[in-house]
Design an enzyme around this catalytic site. Sequence first.
Site, PDB file in Angstrom:
ATOM      1  N   HIS A 124       6.787 -21.599  -0.249  1.00 12.87           N
ATOM      2  CA  HIS A 124       7.592 -22.033  -1.387  1.00 12.87           C
ATOM      3  C   HIS A 124       7.834 -23.539  -1.347  1.00 12.87           C
ATOM      4  O   HIS A 124       8.039 -24.120  -0.278  1.00 12.87           O
ATOM      5  CB  HIS A 124       8.947 -21.328  -1.384  1.00 12.87           C
ATOM      6  CG  HIS A 124       8.887 -19.912  -1.852  1.00 12.87           C
ATOM      7  ND1 HIS A 124       8.272 -19.548  -3.021  1.00 12.87           N
ATOM      8  CD2 HIS A 124       9.369 -18.761  -1.305  1.00 12.87           C
ATOM      9  CE1 HIS A 124       8.380 -18.237  -3.182  1.00 12.87           C
ATOM     10  NE2 HIS A 124       9.029 -17.734  -2.155  1.00 12.87           N
TER      11      HIS A 124
ATOM     12  N   CYS B   6       4.812 -24.792  -4.974  1.00 15.25           N
ATOM     13  CA  CYS B   6       5.298 -25.314  -6.247  1.00 15.25           C
ATOM     14  C   CYS B   6       5.819 -26.746  -6.081  1.00 15.25           C
ATOM     15  O   CYS B   6       6.268 -27.134  -5.000  1.00 15.25           O
ATOM     16  CB  CYS B   6       6.431 -24.439  -6.782  1.00 15.25           C
ATOM     17  SG  CYS B   6       5.900 -22.827  -7.375  1.00 15.25           S
TER      18      CYS B   6
END
Length: 402
Positions: free
Chosen positions: A212, A268
């Site tokens: 992440h 991301c």
Amino acid sequence: MEATSKCRRYRKSVLSPTNTSMNGCYASKNISSFLSNGEAKVSCRCCKEECHCLLPSRTVSSHFSNSTLEQHSSKQECGICRPVKKFGTRLLMLGKTGGSNKNENLLSASLSHSMPSSSAFPSTGRYNKRAVLCGVSYRKKFRLRGIINDIRNMKELLIKNFDFPNECIRILTEHEQNANLIPTKHNIMESLRWLVKDCEPGDSLVFYFSGHGSQQPDFKEDEIDGFDETLCPVDYLIEGMIIDNEINSTIVWPLKKGVTLHAIVDACHSGTILDLLFVYNQESGMWEDNKPPSKEPIRKHSSGGLAICLSACEDNQTASDSSVFGKGMNGVLTYLFTKTIREYPGITYGRLLQNMHEEIKKINRSRCNNLICQPIFNRKIPQDPLLSSSEKFDVSRKKFTL
């Protein structure tokens, strides 16, 4: 195969919908009390300890009413206690059943076959190639299912295509038996320091991260868009995220002349995760200046070496895990990157970036374009891989090599 990349649990981000702050405790909603300074106390039913999470006022006001705060009791597990639990000097992954010896042994046995282990302290012999491969699955609300495939693909590529010695590849995943190889913030930072320690001219260094990524407000005024990019270790809810400034000072500053570092970041908001001075614009074919706008001089350059970063997406985009390739779950960037390198040895940086952009466009065109169908199935892959560097170079001539 259907791409599940935009389902929340497959998106490589822990962003709040409002983008107000990226430091909130989004995995554990058990708020037992809320302080005036924006700090919430969260109690864990496993470790019985309270962790303090910073929540912005806008997030708290929009997500937690007074009645909600009063109703929460200390019965939930914290975001990190469940995936990683301490047993003396060891760290072990836990399931829902807790930490009995029987369950520990069963879990250790199953994980030992799922991922090849790497040594926490590689051979002291001098090699001019070193790599840190870090994959974080998180195993709870924000679980990613393609991490192990990503790590395997990258390790195989380094060994078979670029002759990296196995003993010089340090792997960090939750599946490792050695506590030093669990991808906590401390272990990741230690591994980054190991990667660049005593680097010499001719060294080729690689940092790979699959997990992440997020953003948080930039308080040093050294970001053009006003946000710092971050990576999320497995214990980010307790220890915090790893900020781009930290990564830059740890693995970019020490690079001596003649040393090359490549970072491949499948997360991301990872466009400028290394805070490098130049970003390549795929549409114009030009390098753009990424120098900080702050009045105070902030160092973002190396000590003469070259740092190149290939990111999964731009700073304002999300990256994806997907099954669209028919090879199980994979990070989109990692799969396309490794596939392209294998198929086109000696490919240039420009062509590599262009091929990945074209592959993503093909996937998106083949998905459902109906305005009613698309919001239901969420099949579009909304990411554009990005290239950044500590110095400009001719992407149409320079061949990609590690």
